[in-house]
Design a protein around this motif. Structure first.
Motif, PDB file in Angstrom:
ATOM      1  N   ALA A 206      15.322  99.627 -60.924  1.00  0.00           N
ATOM      2  CA  ALA A 206      16.194 100.161 -61.967  1.00  0.00           C
ATOM      3  C   ALA A 206      16.414  99.129 -63.063  1.00  0.00           C
ATOM      4  N   MET A 207      16.580  97.866 -62.691  1.00  0.00           N
ATOM      5  CA  MET A 207      16.781  96.807 -63.678  1.00  0.00           C
ATOM      6  C   MET A 207      15.518  96.592 -64.502  1.00  0.00           C
ATOM      7  N   LEU A 208      14.359  96.636 -63.877  1.00  0.00           N
ATOM      8  CA  LEU A 208      13.095  96.497 -64.610  1.00  0.00           C
ATOM      9  C   LEU A 208      12.925  97.609 -65.639  1.00  0.00           C
ATOM     10  N   VAL A 209      13.179  98.824 -65.220  1.00  0.00           N
ATOM     11  CA  VAL A 209      13.035  99.977 -66.111  1.00  0.00           C
ATOM     12  C   VAL A 209      14.059  99.890 -67.249  1.00  0.00           C
ATOM     13  N   ALA A 210      15.303  99.611 -66.904  1.00  0.00           N
ATOM     14  CA  ALA A 210      16.367  99.552 -67.911  1.00  0.00           C
ATOM     15  C   ALA A 210      16.114  98.428 -68.914  1.00  0.00           C
ATOM     16  N   SER A 211      15.698  97.267 -68.439  1.00  0.00           N
ATOM     17  CA  SER A 211      15.469  96.146 -69.354  1.00  0.00           C
ATOM     18  C   SER A 211      14.297  96.428 -70.280  1.00  0.00           C
TER      19      SER A 211
ATOM     20  N   GLN B 139      12.497  97.913 -75.765  1.00  0.00           N
ATOM     21  CA  GLN B 139      11.764  98.800 -76.671  1.00  0.00           C
ATOM     22  C   GLN B 139      12.684  99.527 -77.644  1.00  0.00           C
ATOM     23  N   GLY B 140      13.990  99.380 -77.476  1.00  0.00           N
ATOM     24  CA  GLY B 140      14.944 100.025 -78.366  1.00  0.00           C
ATOM     25  C   GLY B 140      15.182 101.487 -78.034  1.00  0.00           C
ATOM     26  N   LYS B 141      14.764 101.910 -76.858  1.00  0.00           N
ATOM     27  CA  LYS B 141      14.947 103.307 -76.469  1.00  0.00           C
ATOM     28  C   LYS B 141      16.313 103.555 -75.841  1.00  0.00           C
ATOM     29  N   LEU B 142      16.962 102.495 -75.368  1.00  0.00           N
ATOM     30  CA  LEU B 142      18.303 102.594 -74.811  1.00  0.00           C
ATOM     31  C   LEU B 142      19.183 101.534 -75.442  1.00  0.00           C
ATOM     32  N   SER B 143      20.441 101.862 -75.624  1.00  0.00           N
ATOM     33  CA  SER B 143      21.409 100.864 -76.071  1.00  0.00           C
ATOM     34  C   SER B 143      21.744  99.966 -74.889  1.00  0.00           C
ATOM     35  N   LEU B 144      22.463  98.895 -75.150  1.00  0.00           N
ATOM     36  CA  LEU B 144      22.861  97.991 -74.072  1.00  0.00           C
ATOM     37  C   LEU B 144      23.679  98.743 -73.021  1.00  0.00           C
ATOM     38  N   GLY B 145      24.614  99.565 -73.477  1.00  0.00           N
ATOM     39  CA  GLY B 145      25.449 100.329 -72.550  1.00  0.00           C
ATOM     40  C   GLY B 145      24.661 101.332 -71.727  1.00  0.00           C
ATOM     41  N   GLN B 146      23.730 102.025 -72.375  1.00  0.00           N
ATOM     42  CA  GLN B 146      22.902 103.003 -71.666  1.00  0.00           C
ATOM     43  C   GLN B 146      22.020 102.315 -70.637  1.00  0.00           C
ATOM     44  N   ALA B 147      21.424 101.193 -71.025  1.00  0.00           N
ATOM     45  CA  ALA B 147      20.552 100.466 -70.105  1.00  0.00           C
ATOM     46  C   ALA B 147      21.348  99.925 -68.919  1.00  0.00           C
TER      47      ALA B 147
ATOM     48  N   THR C  66      27.580  96.722 -65.107  1.00  0.00           N
ATOM     49  CA  THR C  66      28.424  96.685 -66.294  1.00  0.00           C
ATOM     50  C   THR C  66      27.588  96.137 -67.448  1.00  0.00           C
ATOM     51  N   LYS C  67      28.061  96.356 -68.662  1.00  0.00           N
ATOM     52  CA  LYS C  67      27.337  95.815 -69.821  1.00  0.00           C
ATOM     53  C   LYS C  67      27.216  94.301 -69.720  1.00  0.00           C
TER      54      LYS C  67
END
Length: 68
Positions: free
Chosen positions: A13-18, A23-31, A38-39
């Motif tokens: 999950a961390m690999l995918v989110a990071s 790539q700019g597809k998720l904001s920090l909060g979304q990722a 937590t953020k």
């Protein structure tokens, strides 16, 4: 996820989110939400995945410097 990878779901999950954050597809909060963190915790871990918390395209930076 195959067990043969030897990775926990949290790490995947961390690999995918990071990567999506990078790539700019998720904001920090979304990722952070995708990673189940937590953020602040997510932001602190980004460096260990070679991802900068400052997700600012180089082209924008060059333009800003030229305008300054």
């Amino acid at each position: 996820m195959p067990d043969s990878l030897g990775m926990e779901n949290r790490e995947v999950a961390m690999l995918v989110a990071s990567r999506l954050y990078e790539q700019g597809k998720l904001s920090l909060g979304q990722a952070a939400e995708v990673a189940g963190l937590t953020k602040r915790s997510f932001a602190e871990l980004l460096g260990s995945y070679n991802v900068s918390i400052f997700n600012y395209p180089a082209s924008d930076l060059s333009r800003d410097v030229a305008n300054a």
